[in-house]
Scaffold this motif. Structure first.
Motif, PDB file in Angstrom:
ATOM      1  N   PHE A  26      34.688  24.209  26.699  1.00 47.83           N
ATOM      2  CA  PHE A  26      35.298  25.539  26.817  1.00 47.83           C
ATOM      3  C   PHE A  26      36.588  25.466  27.619  1.00 47.83           C
ATOM      4  CE2 PHE A  26      36.086  29.413  29.243  1.00 47.83           C
ATOM      5  CZ  PHE A  26      36.278  30.299  28.199  1.00 47.83           C
ATOM      6  N   ALA A  27      36.573  24.709  28.712  1.00 43.32           N
ATOM      7  CA  ALA A  27      37.759  24.624  29.568  1.00 43.32           C
ATOM      8  C   ALA A  27      38.955  24.069  28.810  1.00 43.32           C
ATOM      9  CB  ALA A  27      37.459  23.764  30.791  1.00 43.32           C
ATOM     10  N   VAL A  28      38.740  23.022  28.000  1.00 51.59           N
ATOM     11  CA  VAL A  28      39.844  22.410  27.247  1.00 51.59           C
ATOM     12  C   VAL A  28      40.391  23.382  26.207  1.00 51.59           C
ATOM     13  CG1 VAL A  28      40.426  20.580  25.608  1.00 51.59           C
ATOM     14  CG2 VAL A  28      39.062  20.051  27.640  1.00 51.59           C
ATOM     15  N   LEU A  29      39.497  24.004  25.436  1.00 51.49           N
ATOM     16  CA  LEU A  29      39.944  24.973  24.420  1.00 51.49           C
ATOM     17  C   LEU A  29      40.635  26.164  25.070  1.00 51.49           C
ATOM     18  CD1 LEU A  29      36.845  24.968  22.039  1.00 51.49           C
ATOM     19  CD2 LEU A  29      39.106  24.033  21.544  1.00 51.49           C
ATOM     20  N   ALA A  30      40.076  26.651  26.173  1.00 54.04           N
ATOM     21  CA  ALA A  30      40.673  27.807  26.847  1.00 54.04           C
ATOM     22  C   ALA A  30      42.066  27.477  27.367  1.00 54.04           C
ATOM     23  CB  ALA A  30      39.771  28.264  27.993  1.00 54.04           C
ATOM     24  N   LEU A  31      42.235  26.268  27.909  1.00 57.78           N
ATOM     25  CA  LEU A  31      43.543  25.868  28.423  1.00 57.78           C
ATOM     26  C   LEU A  31      44.580  25.840  27.306  1.00 57.78           C
ATOM     27  CD1 LEU A  31      45.138  24.911  30.887  1.00 57.78           C
ATOM     28  CD2 LEU A  31      44.455  22.567  30.336  1.00 57.78           C
ATOM     29  N   VAL A  45      39.778  35.637  26.856  1.00 58.86           N
ATOM     30  CA  VAL A  45      39.500  34.356  26.219  1.00 58.86           C
ATOM     31  C   VAL A  45      38.100  33.941  26.658  1.00 58.86           C
ATOM     32  CG1 VAL A  45      40.150  31.936  26.032  1.00 58.86           C
ATOM     33  CG2 VAL A  45      41.930  33.687  26.163  1.00 58.86           C
ATOM     34  N   CYS A  46      37.166  33.902  25.723  1.00 57.93           N
ATOM     35  CA  CYS A  46      35.765  33.617  26.044  1.00 57.93           C
ATOM     36  C   CYS A  46      35.186  32.678  25.003  1.00 57.93           C
ATOM     37  CB  CYS A  46      34.957  34.918  26.111  1.00 57.93           C
ATOM     38  SG  CYS A  46      34.929  35.844  24.558  1.00 57.93           S
ATOM     39  N   ASP A  66      50.925  39.597  32.922  1.00 59.16           N
ATOM     40  CA  ASP A  66      51.426  39.887  34.268  1.00 59.16           C
ATOM     41  C   ASP A  66      50.500  39.324  35.335  1.00 59.16           C
ATOM     42  OD1 ASP A  66      53.759  41.553  33.559  1.00 59.16           O
ATOM     43  OD2 ASP A  66      52.229  42.883  32.724  1.00 59.16           O
ATOM     44  N   ALA A  67      49.250  39.056  34.967  1.00 59.76           N
ATOM     45  CA  ALA A  67      48.287  38.477  35.903  1.00 59.76           C
ATOM     46  C   ALA A  67      47.128  37.900  35.108  1.00 59.76           C
ATOM     47  CB  ALA A  67      47.782  39.513  36.901  1.00 59.76           C
ATOM     48  N   MET A  68      46.412  36.975  35.753  1.00 60.61           N
ATOM     49  CA  MET A  68      45.230  36.373  35.139  1.00 60.61           C
ATOM     50  C   MET A  68      44.013  36.627  36.011  1.00 60.61           C
ATOM     51  SD  MET A  68      46.742  32.677  33.936  1.00 60.61           S
ATOM     52  CE  MET A  68      45.166  32.160  33.287  1.00 60.61           C
ATOM     53  N   VAL A  69      42.865  36.760  35.356  1.00 61.80           N
ATOM     54  CA  VAL A  69      41.577  36.842  36.041  1.00 61.80           C
ATOM     55  C   VAL A  69      40.706  35.731  35.470  1.00 61.80           C
ATOM     56  CG1 VAL A  69      39.535  38.229  36.519  1.00 61.80           C
ATOM     57  CG2 VAL A  69      41.778  39.338  36.344  1.00 61.80           C
ATOM     58  N   ARG A  95      49.931  43.664  31.524  1.00 58.33           N
ATOM     59  CA  ARG A  95      49.150  42.790  30.645  1.00 58.33           C
ATOM     60  C   ARG A  95      48.264  41.885  31.508  1.00 58.33           C
ATOM     61  NH1 ARG A  95      54.246  42.676  27.992  1.00 58.33           N
ATOM     62  NH2 ARG A  95      54.790  40.698  29.007  1.00 58.33           N
ATOM     63  N   ILE A  96      46.956  41.925  31.245  1.00 57.93           N
ATOM     64  CA  ILE A  96      45.984  41.146  32.005  1.00 57.93           C
ATOM     65  C   ILE A  96      45.270  40.188  31.066  1.00 57.93           C
ATOM     66  CG2 ILE A  96      43.978  41.221  33.529  1.00 57.93           C
ATOM     67  CD1 ILE A  96      46.473  42.562  34.705  1.00 57.93           C
ATOM     68  N   LEU A  97      45.182  38.934  31.463  1.00 54.17           N
ATOM     69  CA  LEU A  97      44.450  37.921  30.703  1.00 54.17           C
ATOM     70  C   LEU A  97      43.216  37.502  31.498  1.00 54.17           C
ATOM     71  CD1 LEU A  97      44.188  35.932  28.339  1.00 54.17           C
ATOM     72  CD2 LEU A  97      45.668  34.352  29.618  1.00 54.17           C
ATOM     73  N   ILE A  98      42.044  37.671  30.906  1.00 52.15           N
ATOM     74  CA  ILE A  98      40.771  37.299  31.543  1.00 52.15           C
ATOM     75  C   ILE A  98      40.222  36.064  30.839  1.00 52.15           C
ATOM     76  CG2 ILE A  98      38.420  38.047  32.057  1.00 52.15           C
ATOM     77  CD1 ILE A  98      39.426  40.926  32.053  1.00 52.15           C
ATOM     78  N   VAL A  99      39.839  35.050  31.618  1.00 47.46           N
ATOM     79  CA  VAL A  99      39.325  33.793  31.066  1.00 47.46           C
ATOM     80  C   VAL A  99      37.937  33.513  31.639  1.00 47.46           C
ATOM     81  CG1 VAL A  99      39.728  31.326  30.765  1.00 47.46           C
ATOM     82  CG2 VAL A  99      41.679  32.897  30.902  1.00 47.46           C
ATOM     83  N   GLY A 100      36.955  33.385  30.768  1.00 44.33           N
ATOM     84  CA  GLY A 100      35.588  33.071  31.190  1.00 44.33           C
ATOM     85  C   GLY A 100      34.713  32.911  29.964  1.00 44.33           C
ATOM     86  N   PRO A 101      33.714  32.053  29.999  1.00 39.33           N
ATOM     87  CA  PRO A 101      32.950  31.753  28.779  1.00 39.33           C
ATOM     88  C   PRO A 101      32.053  32.875  28.278  1.00 39.33           C
ATOM     89  CG  PRO A 101      32.026  30.590  30.677  1.00 39.33           C
ATOM     90  CD  PRO A 101      33.305  31.219  31.139  1.00 39.33           C
ATOM     91  N   ASN A 102      31.646  33.803  29.151  1.00 42.85           N
ATOM     92  CA  ASN A 102      30.623  34.786  28.773  1.00 42.85           C
ATOM     93  C   ASN A 102      31.212  36.165  28.542  1.00 42.85           C
ATOM     94  OD1 ASN A 102      29.226  32.895  31.167  1.00 42.85           O
ATOM     95  ND2 ASN A 102      28.098  33.027  29.263  1.00 42.85           N
ATOM     96  N   TYR A 103      30.769  36.811  27.454  1.00 39.17           N
ATOM     97  CA  TYR A 103      31.262  38.153  27.111  1.00 39.17           C
ATOM     98  C   TYR A 103      30.264  38.783  26.145  1.00 39.17           C
ATOM     99  CZ  TYR A 103      34.895  41.723  26.555  1.00 39.17           C
ATOM    100  OH  TYR A 103      35.600  42.908  26.602  1.00 39.17           O
ATOM    101  N   ALA A 104      30.404  40.101  25.939  1.00 40.54           N
ATOM    102  CA  ALA A 104      29.567  40.795  24.962  1.00 40.54           C
ATOM    103  C   ALA A 104      29.706  40.095  23.601  1.00 40.54           C
ATOM    104  CB  ALA A 104      30.008  42.253  24.862  1.00 40.54           C
TER     105      ALA A 104
END
Length: 429
Positions: free
Chosen positions: A95-100, A42-43, A113-116, A6-15
């Motif tokens: 974005f940082a507060v909501l993402a957290l 999470v974007c 299992d890991a975060m990006v 399971r991989i969790l990716i966090v960043g504001p920009n996405y399709a």
């Protein structure tokens, strides 16, 4: 894989953001999903480069979808219509507060299992770094933009030493990953200095779209946009401070006497209206909105020459994500950059480079490529070959998947600095 990691990716920009970081994060997530990983992203709601949330996502709510095997959580963060320095900070902080908060919930309900973490945003990546430390998770930090250095270089931060120090402190916290990557050798060197060690740093470049190839027929945009002049100098992408787009307006005025050349500017961003106002009276310049991604090959094929302006001081702080596709289109590039920079070296034998802010030299380079047909053809062929060799999407993303798998399982196969997707790269090259 014996286990579906399971991989969790966090960043504001996405399709569906069409340019910039969004398509790169999307490619990363979808590649992992296709390889058998369970991927969550999470974007933010899509807003780049227009600085306006697209109509579908304007309701104030959290949006959850499954797209090409990826579970996407979009957050309704603050998007300023006019991105001043303070508003940009609030934009990234919201974005940082909501993402957290969302990441905290996911840690309890469906621990990855890991975060990006993707930079931008360093604020969100700093939060991800704290969570990874608390929950003892492997963390990969991928830097698309050296935010602190870029803000200083473009004057967004100003001269306040404490503000600069705070921005750099947040960036240092964000870079505390088991793996840290960026998109060019120079940016990797910046990261090595920020971390005081090159260990665990890799070059993870952006890539060219496989559907962008040289076209021999006239582009369909010639008829659609009624462009009758034989030569087109094309700028396509974001129109913001670091691009230095005002040099295009200056060159267009210097070449206003050429009735065989049309400047086409296709894009959006905070400085577009300023650029329109500065050159609206010239009949050798046309402005158009960003075009659908599936038509990118035809758009880039419209160009006789690609334009790639950059302001002085930023060339080694960012490698434009548009560059691989420009090269893949088989058209030469005229860029404003110093020859010793990564961008300057990347364009050797693929285009012409001139000093930043030198409009006469920029205009002269455009005319040289128009009038020297053999040179233009040779540089275009070299550009396409370089894109195929260095910016292959499949090779780069498959290399990323292998690296991430090694980090997740604790079998780090390559702790030294190297380039993903190409053999023979060395630090400092």
């Amino acid at each position: 894989m014996t286990k579906r990691h399971r991989i969790l990716i966090v960043g504001p920009n996405y399709a569906p953001e069409p340019i910039g970081v969004g398509p790169c994060t999307t490619g990363m997530a979808e590649t992992l999903a296709q390889a058998g990983y369970e991927v969550r992203v999470v974007c933010g709601v899509p807003s780049y480069p227009h600085w306006k949330v697209t109509s579908r996502y304007q309701r104030l709510r959290i949006w959850r979808t499954v797209e090409n095997g990826v579970r996407v959580i979009r957050l309704p963060y603050y998007v300023p219509s006019v991105p001043t320095t303070i508003r940009r900070v609030v934009h990234l902080l919201s974005f940082a507060v909501l993402a957290l908060l969302i990441v905290g919930v996911l840690m309890v309900r469906r621990r990855p299992d890991a975060m990006v973490a993707i930079i931008p945003s360093a604020l969100a990546a700093a939060g991800a770094s704290i969570c990874a430390k608390l929950f003892r998770l492997p963390l990969w930090v991928h830097v698309q933009d050296l935010e602190a250095e870029m803000a200083i270089a473009t004057g967004q931060i100003g001269r306040s030493l404490w503000v600069k120090g705070l921005a750099q402190a947040v960036q240092r916290l964000a870079l505390r990953g088991d793996r840290v990557s960026s998109i060019s050798p120079a940016m990797c060197r910046h990261l090595a200095m920020a971390r005081a060690s090159p260990q665990g740093i890799v070059e993870f470049p952006n890539w060219a779209r496989p559907d962008v190839t040289p076209i021999e027929r006239p582009s369909s945009y010639r008829v659609e946009w009624q462009i009758e002049r034989p030569f087109v100098a094309l700028y396509s992408g974001n129109i913001a401070a670091k691009q230095g787009v005002e040099i295009i307006a200056q060159a267009a005025r210097l070449l206003a006497h050429r009735d065989d050349l049309m400047f086409v500017i296709c894009g959006d961003g905070p400085r577009r209206q300023e650029l329109v106002d500065s050159i609206g009276d010239c009949d050798n310049v046309r402005f158009f909105d960003l075009q659908p991604a599936e038509r990118l090959g035809d758009l880039l094929g419209l160009a006789t020459i690609h334009l790639l302006p950059q302001i002085a001081g930023v060339a080694d702080l960012v490698l434009p994500s548009k560059l691989p596709n420009m090269l893949a289109s088989g058209r030469p590039v005229v860029a404003t950059v110093a020859p010793h920079t990564d961008l300057g070296r990347e364009l050797s034998d693929c285009g012409l480079i001139v000093p930043p802010h030198d409009a006469p030299a920029f205009a002269d380079a455009i005319i040289r490529l128009i009038e020297d047909v053999p040179l233009r053809a040779r540089l275009g062929e070299n550009a396409q070959e370089r894109a195929a060799a260095r910016w292959n999407k499949q090779a780069i993303l498959e290399g990323f998947e292998r690296e991430l798998s090694a980090v997740v399982t604790g079998h780090d196969l390559s702790p030294g600095t190297h380039r993903i997707g190409q053999k023979g790269w060395r630090a400092g090259a």
